[in-house]
Design a protein around this motif. Structure first.
Motif, PDB file in Angstrom:
ATOM      1  N   LEU A   6      10.816 -11.014  54.808  1.00 14.77           N
ATOM      2  CA  LEU A   6       9.900 -10.143  55.740  1.00 14.77           C
ATOM      3  C   LEU A   6       9.829 -10.516  57.243  1.00 14.77           C
ATOM      4  O   LEU A   6      10.099 -11.823  57.588  1.00 14.77           O
ATOM      5  CB  LEU A   6       8.523 -10.617  55.248  1.00 14.77           C
ATOM      6  N   GLY A   7       9.979  -9.701  57.987  1.00 16.57           N
ATOM      7  CA  GLY A   7       9.858  -9.919  59.465  1.00 16.57           C
ATOM      8  C   GLY A   7       8.773  -8.897  60.016  1.00 16.57           C
ATOM      9  O   GLY A   7       8.591  -7.805  59.748  1.00 16.57           O
ATOM     10  N   CYS A   8       8.300  -9.504  61.446  1.00 16.86           N
ATOM     11  CA  CYS A   8       7.634  -8.551  61.997  1.00 16.86           C
ATOM     12  C   CYS A   8       8.460  -8.001  63.209  1.00 16.86           C
ATOM     13  O   CYS A   8       8.675  -8.619  64.296  1.00 16.86           O
ATOM     14  CB  CYS A   8       6.671  -9.547  62.680  1.00 16.86           C
ATOM     15  N   LEU A  16       4.121  -1.474  65.169  1.00 19.16           N
ATOM     16  CA  LEU A  16       4.606  -2.704  64.881  1.00 19.16           C
ATOM     17  C   LEU A  16       4.537  -2.653  63.264  1.00 19.16           C
ATOM     18  O   LEU A  16       3.658  -2.272  62.739  1.00 19.16           O
ATOM     19  CB  LEU A  16       3.402  -3.791  65.188  1.00 19.16           C
ATOM     20  N   ARG A  17       5.599  -3.254  62.816  1.00 14.63           N
ATOM     21  CA  ARG A  17       5.917  -3.148  61.305  1.00 14.63           C
ATOM     22  C   ARG A  17       6.317  -4.236  60.622  1.00 14.63           C
ATOM     23  O   ARG A  17       6.847  -5.247  61.450  1.00 14.63           O
ATOM     24  CB  ARG A  17       6.966  -2.059  61.018  1.00 14.63           C
ATOM     25  N   ILE A  18       5.774  -4.689  59.343  1.00 16.51           N
ATOM     26  CA  ILE A  18       6.514  -5.778  58.704  1.00 16.51           C
ATOM     27  C   ILE A  18       7.474  -5.129  57.790  1.00 16.51           C
ATOM     28  O   ILE A  18       7.425  -4.291  56.869  1.00 16.51           O
ATOM     29  CB  ILE A  18       5.208  -6.357  57.846  1.00 16.51           C
ATOM     30  N   ASP A  19       8.828  -5.569  58.126  1.00 19.81           N
ATOM     31  CA  ASP A  19      10.052  -4.870  57.758  1.00 19.81           C
ATOM     32  C   ASP A  19      10.711  -5.965  56.564  1.00 19.81           C
ATOM     33  O   ASP A  19      10.395  -7.164  56.757  1.00 19.81           O
ATOM     34  CB  ASP A  19      11.008  -4.379  58.554  1.00 19.81           C
ATOM     35  N   ALA A 130      10.436 -14.155  61.678  1.00 16.50           N
ATOM     36  CA  ALA A 130      10.739 -13.636  60.487  1.00 16.50           C
ATOM     37  C   ALA A 130      11.022 -14.872  59.325  1.00 16.50           C
ATOM     38  O   ALA A 130      10.986 -15.742  59.732  1.00 16.50           O
ATOM     39  CB  ALA A 130      12.181 -13.277  60.344  1.00 16.50           C
ATOM     40  N   ALA A 131      10.668 -14.816  58.172  1.00 16.70           N
ATOM     41  CA  ALA A 131      10.806 -15.746  57.269  1.00 16.70           C
ATOM     42  C   ALA A 131      11.796 -16.821  57.361  1.00 16.70           C
ATOM     43  O   ALA A 131      11.931 -17.881  57.077  1.00 16.70           O
ATOM     44  CB  ALA A 131      10.467 -15.266  55.610  1.00 16.70           C
ATOM     45  N   PRO A 320      -1.606 -14.751  57.583  1.00 18.12           N
ATOM     46  CA  PRO A 320      -0.290 -14.385  56.907  1.00 18.12           C
ATOM     47  C   PRO A 320       0.380 -13.404  57.588  1.00 18.12           C
ATOM     48  O   PRO A 320      -0.031 -12.393  58.141  1.00 18.12           O
ATOM     49  CB  PRO A 320      -0.951 -13.765  55.456  1.00 18.12           C
ATOM     50  N   VAL A 321       1.636 -13.159  57.525  1.00 20.08           N
ATOM     51  CA  VAL A 321       2.466 -12.176  58.312  1.00 20.08           C
ATOM     52  C   VAL A 321       2.173 -10.820  57.997  1.00 20.08           C
ATOM     53  O   VAL A 321       2.257  -9.561  58.648  1.00 20.08           O
ATOM     54  CB  VAL A 321       3.914 -12.539  58.235  1.00 20.08           C
ATOM     55  N   ARG A 322       1.762 -10.544  56.694  1.00 14.15           N
ATOM     56  CA  ARG A 322       1.432  -9.231  56.137  1.00 14.15           C
ATOM     57  C   ARG A 322       0.082  -8.770  56.969  1.00 14.15           C
ATOM     58  O   ARG A 322      -0.104  -7.359  56.912  1.00 14.15           O
ATOM     59  CB  ARG A 322       1.329  -9.031  54.660  1.00 14.15           C
TER      60      ARG A 322
END
Length: 347
Positions: A6-8, A16-19, A130-131, A320-322
């Motif tokens: 996962l990345g921001c 802005l998206r969590i891809d 990103a993770a 959390p990133v989500r």
């Protein structure tokens, strides 16, 4: 099937998206780091809200973030560093090492640097939100004993504060004025205190921001919009550091500084021209100095964070990133927050 992380990612203004991103493999000279925390910076907020920072505009999707910490996963060919599993902070800059500024020992203003999460060049330099990320192995810094990853996430903004303080000169026994009590301004307070300042007065418009400044070590806090605030200094200050990024803050510094004093402009002013009391520079021989990013101060910041656990009070939230959208909204609300972290290990 390719592994994903996962990345921001910022795709444009307000987009802005969590891809899901391909898990990186280290190129020669690189290390892979499993990111745990990333601090949301003012530049990240500008990319989100305005599609750019100053003259640097987004022209392609970009992973945000440059205030990141995590643990070493492994290395590419020819690279070495802290053993896998070691907690590290990531220095976000890779200066060219060849330009006149680098040769002069001023790598922080390198004309060809690469900085995580920056649209200053195209292709953009992808950031650290990103993770897992791959970066030059030379950018890794193992954490000093007693410093955990959460507090270490303050290293990058504290480095900015340390550099501004060093641009100001010797602060021993001095009275320092800091205009702006955002995360950077508060960490300037911590840096000034560590440099031996006797008094540190901080101004801001927001009561909550001033509370954070007090927790960082300010000896007096002032409502910038209240001329009758009793905490305004009775005398002129020796050094002023402008950390608000607005012309009014610079004007306050110039009008409050003693004759022959030093003003450091740290906050990035809006694009275009900014009016200020320039004649005071002449009639009072005030020195106006800029401060941009940092270089060797990153290692000093880690040591200071290890020695000052109370600075963790500046971390007002971890999400959390989500939940990045909510985290960015909170980080933009200075009436409620100071430093907000994204947690990439909360899955």
């Amino acid at each position: 099937m390719e592994d994903m992380v996962l990345g921001c990612v910022i795709h444009g203004q307000d987009d802005l998206r969590i891809d899901e991103l391909p898990e990186p493999s280290p190129a020669p000279g690189q290390a892979v780091v499993a990111i745990r925390y990333g601090g949301i910076c003012g530049s990240d907020l500008h990319y989100h809200r305005h599609g750019g920072v100053g003259d640097f505009r987004l022209t392609e999707p970009m992973v945000l973030g440059h205030e990141v910490v995590g643990t070493v996963v492994g290395y590419g060919e020819g690279a070495s560093g802290p053993a896998p599993g070691t907690p590290v902070a990531v220095h976000p800059a890779t200066p060219c090492g060849e330009c006149p500024e680098c040769a002069d020992g001023r790598a922080n203003v390198c004309r060809d640097t690469r900085y995580l999460g920056s649209a200053a060049r195209t292709p953009h330099v992808q950031g650290g939100f990103a993770a897992r990320i791959a970066v030059p192995a030379a950018q890794l810094r193992p954490l000093p004993e007693g410093l955990d990853l959460r507090r270490a996430a303050l290293a990058e903004p504290l480095s900015v504060g340390l550099h501004a303080v060093r641009r100001a000169g010797d602060l021993t026994g001095r009275h320092v004025l800091v205009t702006g009590a955002g995360p950077i301004g508060c960490l300037v307070v911590a840096a000034a205190r560590a440099a031996g300042a006797a008094k540190i007065t901080v101004t801001d418009l927001l009561p909550r921001a001033l509370e954070f400044a007090a927790s960082a070590g300010a000896t007096a806090v002032v409502r910038a919009d209240d001329p009758a605030d009793p905490n305004w200094p009775d005398d002129e200050v020796d050094v002023a550091i402008e950390a608000s990024g607005v012309a009014a803050g610079l004007d306050t510094c110039l009008r409050r500084i003693r004759r022959g004093g030093v003003v450091v402009q740290l906050g990035m002013l809006p694009p275009g021209e900014s009016p200020f009391a320039g004649n005071l520079l002449v009639s009072q021989e005030i020195e106006l100095r800029g401060a941009f990013r940092f270089h060797a101060e990153f290692d000093d910041a880690l040591r200071l964070l290890a020695a000052e656990p109370a600075l963790e009070s500046l971390i007002s939230a971890v999400r959390p990133v989500r939940e990045a959208a909510d985290a960015f909204a909170l980080a933009a609300d200075r009436g409620r927050s100071c430093k907000v972290l994204l947690d990439f290990g909360a899955e």
